[in-house]
Design an enzyme around this catalytic site. Sequence first.
Site, PDB file in Angstrom:
ATOM      1  N   CYS A  91       0.838  -1.183   0.000  1.00  0.00           N
ATOM      2  CA  CYS A  91       0.000   0.000   0.000  1.00  0.00           C
ATOM      3  C   CYS A  91       0.883   1.247   0.000  1.00  0.00           C
ATOM      4  CB  CYS A  91      -0.948   0.078   1.193  1.00  0.00           C
ATOM      5  SG  CYS A  91      -2.141  -1.235   1.262  1.00  0.00           S
TER       6      CYS A  91
ATOM      7  N   ARG B 222       3.918  -0.575  -4.762  1.00  0.00           N
ATOM      8  CA  ARG B 222       3.579  -1.024  -3.408  1.00  0.00           C
ATOM      9  C   ARG B 222       2.244  -1.762  -3.359  1.00  0.00           C
ATOM     10  NH1 ARG B 222       5.183   1.107   1.401  1.00  0.00           N
ATOM     11  NH2 ARG B 222       7.292   1.900   1.338  1.00  0.00           N
TER      12      ARG B 222
ATOM     13  N   TRP C 207      -2.785  -2.694  -1.677  1.00  0.00           N
ATOM     14  CA  TRP C 207      -2.504  -4.134  -1.785  1.00  0.00           C
ATOM     15  C   TRP C 207      -3.408  -4.778  -0.739  1.00  0.00           C
ATOM     16  CZ3 TRP C 207      -0.625  -8.108   1.381  1.00  0.00           C
ATOM     17  CH2 TRP C 207      -0.253  -9.285   0.695  1.00  0.00           C
TER      18      TRP C 207
ATOM     19  N   ASN D 225      -1.714   1.976   5.571  1.00  0.00           N
ATOM     20  CA  ASN D 225      -0.814   0.898   5.158  1.00  0.00           C
ATOM     21  C   ASN D 225      -0.494   0.103   6.410  1.00  0.00           C
ATOM     22  OD1 ASN D 225       1.173  -0.748   4.074  1.00  0.00           O
ATOM     23  ND2 ASN D 225       2.769   0.819   4.204  1.00  0.00           N
ATOM     24  N   GLY D 226      -0.726  -1.204   6.383  1.00  0.00           N
ATOM     25  CA  GLY D 226      -0.426  -2.028   7.557  1.00  0.00           C
ATOM     26  C   GLY D 226      -1.574  -2.970   7.860  1.00  0.00           C
TER      27      GLY D 226
ATOM     28  N   GLU E 274      16.045 -19.318  -6.995  1.00  0.00           N
ATOM     29  CA  GLU E 274      15.755 -17.994  -7.544  1.00  0.00           C
ATOM     30  C   GLU E 274      15.114 -18.106  -8.932  1.00  0.00           C
ATOM     31  OE1 GLU E 274      15.388 -15.180  -6.504  1.00  0.00           O
ATOM     32  OE2 GLU E 274      15.619 -13.839  -8.206  1.00  0.00           O
TER      33      GLU E 274
ATOM     34  N   LYS F 143      11.342 -16.765 -10.054  1.00  0.00           N
ATOM     35  CA  LYS F 143      11.059 -15.838 -11.163  1.00  0.00           C
ATOM     36  C   LYS F 143       9.922 -16.365 -12.035  1.00  0.00           C
ATOM     37  CE  LYS F 143      12.762 -13.396  -9.641  1.00  0.00           C
ATOM     38  NZ  LYS F 143      13.352 -12.449  -8.761  1.00  0.00           N
TER      39      LYS F 143
ATOM     40  N   GLU G  22       6.533 -16.212 -10.179  1.00  0.00           N
ATOM     41  CA  GLU G  22       5.915 -14.921  -9.895  1.00  0.00           C
ATOM     42  C   GLU G  22       5.545 -14.121 -11.124  1.00  0.00           C
ATOM     43  OE1 GLU G  22       9.990 -12.670  -8.490  1.00  0.00           O
ATOM     44  OE2 GLU G  22       8.106 -11.900  -7.762  1.00  0.00           O
TER      45      GLU G  22
ATOM     46  N   HIS H 268      15.123 -38.117  -3.485  1.00  0.00           N
ATOM     47  CA  HIS H 268      14.537 -38.365  -2.172  1.00  0.00           C
ATOM     48  C   HIS H 268      13.042 -38.026  -2.147  1.00  0.00           C
ATOM     49  CE1 HIS H 268      18.410 -39.351  -0.517  1.00  0.00           C
ATOM     50  NE2 HIS H 268      18.915 -38.256  -1.049  1.00  0.00           N
TER      51      HIS H 268
ATOM     52  N   LYS I 249       5.720  -4.612  -4.202  1.00  0.00           N
ATOM     53  CA  LYS I 249       7.177  -4.482  -4.154  1.00  0.00           C
ATOM     54  C   LYS I 249       7.716  -4.391  -2.732  1.00  0.00           C
ATOM     55  CE  LYS I 249      11.027  -3.945  -6.467  1.00  0.00           C
ATOM     56  NZ  LYS I 249      11.527  -5.169  -7.106  1.00  0.00           N
TER      57      LYS I 249
HETATM   58  C1  F6R Z   1      10.957 -11.684  -5.906  1.00  0.00           C
HETATM   59  C2  F6R Z   1      10.837 -10.549  -5.023  1.00  0.00           C
HETATM   60  C3  F6R Z   1      10.554 -10.812  -3.592  1.00  0.00           C
HETATM   61  C4  F6R Z   1      11.460  -9.932  -2.726  1.00  0.00           C
HETATM   62  C5  F6R Z   1      11.069 -10.081  -1.245  1.00  0.00           C
HETATM   63  C6  F6R Z   1      12.009  -9.318  -0.337  1.00  0.00           C
HETATM   64  O1  F6R Z   1      11.276 -11.280  -7.201  1.00  0.00           O
HETATM   65  O2  F6R Z   1      10.944  -9.427  -5.424  1.00  0.00           O
HETATM   66  O3  F6R Z   1      10.699 -12.153  -3.260  1.00  0.00           O
HETATM   67  O4  F6R Z   1      12.782 -10.315  -2.927  1.00  0.00           O
HETATM   68  O5  F6R Z   1       9.768  -9.610  -1.071  1.00  0.00           O
HETATM   69  O6  F6R Z   1      12.013  -7.967  -0.653  1.00  0.00           O
HETATM   70  P1  F6R Z   1      13.163  -7.023  -0.136  1.00  0.00           P
HETATM   71  O7  F6R Z   1      14.422  -7.439  -0.808  1.00  0.00           O
HETATM   72  O8  F6R Z   1      12.735  -5.653  -0.528  1.00  0.00           O
HETATM   73  O9  F6R Z   1      13.255  -7.216   1.346  1.00  0.00           O
END
Ligand code: F6R
Length: 606
Positions: free
Chosen positions: A2, A27, A72, A98-99, A479, A483, A486, A502, A601
């Site tokens: 948010c 956000r 959000w 926000n929260g 990782e 990607k 998401e 396993h 984000k």
């Molecule tokens: C994946 C992604 C999330 C962030 C996670 C931590 O592409 O962006 O998994 O890595 O939410 O975010 P930060 O690094 O801002 O603490």
Amino acid sequence: MCGIFGYVGTKNGVTLALEGLRRIEYRGYDSAGIGVFEKNKLHCYRAVGKLENLEKVVQGKSSTTVIAHTRWATHGTVTIENAHPIMDSSKAVAVIHNGIIENFQELRAELEREGVVFSTQTDTEVIAQLIAKCYEGDLLKAVQVAVATLKGAYAIAVLHKDHPDMCVVACLNTPLVIGVGIGENFVASDPNAIIHHTREVIYVNDGEVAKITADKVELFDSAFVKIPHKIETLLHNVEDFSKGAYEHYTMKEIHEQVQSTKNAMYARFFEDYGTVVLEDLHLKPDELLAVERIVIVACGTSLHAGMVASYLIEELAGIPTEVEISSEFRYKNPIVQKGTLAIAISQSGETADTIAAVRELKAKGAYIVGLCNVVGSTLAREASSCLFLRAGPEIGVCSTKAFTSQLVVLSLFALMMARLRYMSKVDGQKFLKDIAEIPEKIALVLEKSHQIEAIAKKYAAYENFFFIGRRYMYPSSLEAALKLKEIAYVNANGYAAGELKHGPIALISETCPTFALCADALTYDKVLSNVMEAKARHSKTIAVVYEGTKGIKSIANEVIEIPNTRDELAPILVAVVCQLFAYYVARLRGAEIDQPKNLAKSVTVE
Ligand code: F6R
């Protein structure tokens, strides 16, 4: 999660708010809304979906006092009713939030017993109703009394119909910054939303409440006592928020990695001496030598960077290193012995779980090194030292360039610790030479975009993937899978290749391709055996290998070569391959790449 923006001044706050929200839309983008005064009457306009929908609704509107929000969703589905600003039943109070209010159910039940009728499913409405209930002509006092009953996390901005020239804000466990202008003041959840208007800011601390008018900001502590405020100056540049020639921010940011990795290493090492100098690390060599154990806390992609770092630090510097998921770590009673150094990794610097883990570590006496991309963020302010990534704003919700910059900075950190201990100057020089070559090698990987796109075309219709690897390629596989999940909404498992047999091998079949990350010389033969096992079960196999690897073309269905480098640095190059693959699959499947569904984000809630 948010985004919050507020303005009190003389200009048209509606235009300023839309522009401000645009900068923090990452956000959350479930809905957006704005509270304004028109002819001194309080009105709220809201729209479901992206900001552009709200822009249409408020076209031509004007107000010199506004609060605005991009949501959000936490409590309550994505509907107009649940979009912020949320008003109380009498429509006197408008709140953006926000929260998460953890005790909202009991507060709501209590208010309902008193006859208050709720019209949304949000926890935020409890705040609006409480403020309305406490209001006796003084909005500041009403907010102070209301927030004293809230548990959880909040950053709020409040308007009241009787005070068209005032906004009251408060926060607890959630960031909030006031921008101080001349004849105008701002409020935002993120300095990025206001930095192009003013660089003078006040960070609101937990439990504080502020009254903002066009020419005054007054701050009060949780005991309602007026407190002096410290104005800080934002030193970072107004960043480039444009997409340039790219269709998506994500692709732009993938391509920026040639430059962002260069920035991450710039002036941080002396190749001649084989040493690293991290100027923003405020620890003396004897203090660094006293480090006996390292604990890394992070979430998501940052966690994967931390996992790579744990291999690096143990291997190069011989210091025991543990990586902990912040959301788990915060509820442990961690043992922080003398000699423990904590590293908190967070692109945004706002991830609630990581901040909570940092606070726990601080309470136990650990020294905190933050690794962060956002100057002025909560982590940057709370860490004992903060190493900045210098990656520039990462707007695409999925993290790309921040990850590779994290790996660069963590490699330099590991090398510094190693040189202080057992590593020779010659070995240090060799490592630094290899790291200095990484940006140009990323450029070579980017040149393979067409090949990776062609492979993506062949595999875009599959609904399940395995990404496997050993050693440095294990976190890389996690990782890569993240990607694909998401941004392409494709189920993908990242797995330690040795663990496949396993259990998960039961899932491998012709309907589930296996992406084998083989750029690890030490374990290459072992991973190759795992590729054979997958092939024997009719899985299509895609191998990422070092250039010139012999024999692989007759085994794997597809082979993507990366330039040769040392195993410790290969995760950086492999990450770029997997980012491109996920991007192309997502585009072919018509997915929303920059703002994937259900994500945000900055994860500022638990
Ligand atoms: C994946 C992604 C999330 C962030 C996670 C931590 O592409 O962006 O998994 O890595 O939410 O975010 P930060 O690094 O801002 O603490």
